[in-house]
Design a protein around this motif. Structure first.
Motif, short mmCIF file in Angstrom:
data_model
loop_
_atom_site.label_atom_id
_atom_site.label_comp_id
_atom_site.label_asym_id
_atom_site.label_seq_id
_atom_site.Cartn_x
_atom_site.Cartn_y
_atom_site.Cartn_z
N GLY A 65 0.81 -1.20 0.00
CA GLY A 65 0.00 0.00 0.00
C GLY A 65 0.85 1.26 0.00
N SER A 66 1.96 1.24 0.73
CA SER A 66 2.86 2.40 0.75
C SER A 66 3.45 2.64 -0.63
N ASN A 67 3.88 1.59 -1.29
CA ASN A 67 4.43 1.72 -2.65
C ASN A 67 3.34 2.21 -3.62
N HIS A 68 2.19 1.62 -3.49
CA HIS A 68 1.06 1.98 -4.35
C HIS A 68 0.67 3.44 -4.15
N TYR A 69 0.66 3.87 -2.89
CA TYR A 69 0.31 5.25 -2.57
C TYR A 69 1.30 6.22 -3.22
N ALA A 70 2.58 5.93 -3.11
CA ALA A 70 3.59 6.81 -3.70
C ALA A 70 3.42 6.91 -5.21
N THR A 71 3.15 5.79 -5.86
CA THR A 71 2.93 5.78 -7.31
C THR A 71 1.69 6.58 -7.67
N MET A 72 0.61 6.31 -6.96
CA MET A 72 -0.64 7.02 -7.25
C MET A 72 -0.51 8.51 -7.01
N LEU A 73 0.16 8.87 -5.93
CA LEU A 73 0.32 10.29 -5.61
C LEU A 73 1.06 11.01 -6.73
N ARG A 74 2.11 10.38 -7.26
CA ARG A 74 2.83 10.99 -8.39
C ARG A 74 1.91 11.16 -9.59
N GLU A 75 1.12 10.14 -9.90
CA GLU A 75 0.21 10.21 -11.05
C GLU A 75 -0.87 11.27 -10.86
N VAL A 76 -1.44 11.33 -9.66
CA VAL A 76 -2.50 12.30 -9.37
C VAL A 76 -1.93 13.71 -9.44
N ILE A 77 -0.77 13.93 -8.84
CA ILE A 77 -0.16 15.26 -8.87
C ILE A 77 0.17 15.66 -10.30
N GLN A 78 0.69 14.73 -11.08
CA GLN A 78 0.99 15.03 -12.49
C GLN A 78 -0.28 15.43 -13.24
N LYS A 79 -1.37 14.70 -13.00
CA LYS A 79 -2.63 15.02 -13.66
C LYS A 79 -3.14 16.39 -13.22
N GLN A 80 -3.03 16.67 -11.93
CA GLN A 80 -3.45 17.98 -11.42
C GLN A 80 -2.64 19.09 -12.08
N GLN A 81 -1.34 18.87 -12.21
CA GLN A 81 -0.50 19.89 -12.84
C GLN A 81 -0.87 20.10 -14.30
N GLU A 82 -1.22 19.01 -14.99
CA GLU A 82 -1.65 19.13 -16.38
C GLU A 82 -2.94 19.95 -16.47
N ILE A 83 -3.87 19.69 -15.58
CA ILE A 83 -5.15 20.40 -15.59
C ILE A 83 -4.95 21.89 -15.33
N LEU A 84 -4.06 22.21 -14.41
CA LEU A 84 -3.91 23.59 -13.97
C LEU A 84 -2.77 24.35 -14.65
N ALA A 85 -2.06 23.69 -15.55
CA ALA A 85 -0.90 24.32 -16.18
C ALA A 85 -1.23 25.63 -16.87
N GLU A 86 -2.41 25.75 -17.42
CA GLU A 86 -2.79 26.94 -18.18
C GLU A 86 -3.47 28.01 -17.34
N VAL A 87 -3.73 27.73 -16.07
CA VAL A 87 -4.47 28.68 -15.24
C VAL A 87 -3.54 29.80 -14.77
#
Length: 141
Positions: free
Chosen positions: A96-118
């Motif tokens: 779960g710790s490994n999975h959380y770290a992977t997911m967190l990176r993916e979620v943060i990357q997606k958030q940055q993509e969404i907000l990059a133009e704001v």
């Protein structure tokens, strides 16, 4: 349309679109956005309990129980007995710790993509924080 109504309508529309985008990321990990939020809460607060998770996420205990059982089935979290046998302590498994770290990176990357133009994201975020604090203050009165 009244300005405040327009604001809240837009806020709800933004949230809906954001959740749809996040669900695309989370679906690859067999989680919904609600499950991700509970998983993230456990990761941040571990060791914690179901009651603490439900309180901090502002969800009902039966809802939290259902989500926690799903996370256990996925081997992302585990339980152990607390001081009171009825209390279960929640922690992430090593997987779960490994999975959380992977997911967190993916979620943060997606958030940055969404907000990059704001433009002026920091100002918008600060203003939203003020609105949240005002609403919370009224709720607590």
């Amino acid at each position: 349309m009244e300005q405040s109504q327009r604001f809240f309508d837009l806020l709800l529309d933004i949230r809906r679109l954001y959740v749809e985008e996040m669900n695309k990321v989370l679906l690859r990990h067999h989680l919904s956005s609600a499950q991700w939020l509970v998983f993230k809460e456990i990761a941040k607060q571990q060791p914690t309990t179901l009651v603490e998770v439900a309180r901090s996420r502002r969800i009902e205990k039966p809802t939290a129980t259902k989500v926690i059982h799903h996370l256990i089935e996925l081997n992302l979290i585990e339980t152990s007995e607390g001081t009171d046998k009825r209390e279960k302590i929640l922690t992430l498994t090593p997987a779960g710790s490994n999975h959380y770290a992977t997911m967190l990176r993916e979620v943060i990357q997606k958030q940055q993509e969404i907000l990059a133009e704001v433009a002026h994201l920091e100002i918008v975020t600060d203003e939203l924080a003020i609105i949240y604090q005002q609403l919370q203050k009224r709720k607590d009165e």
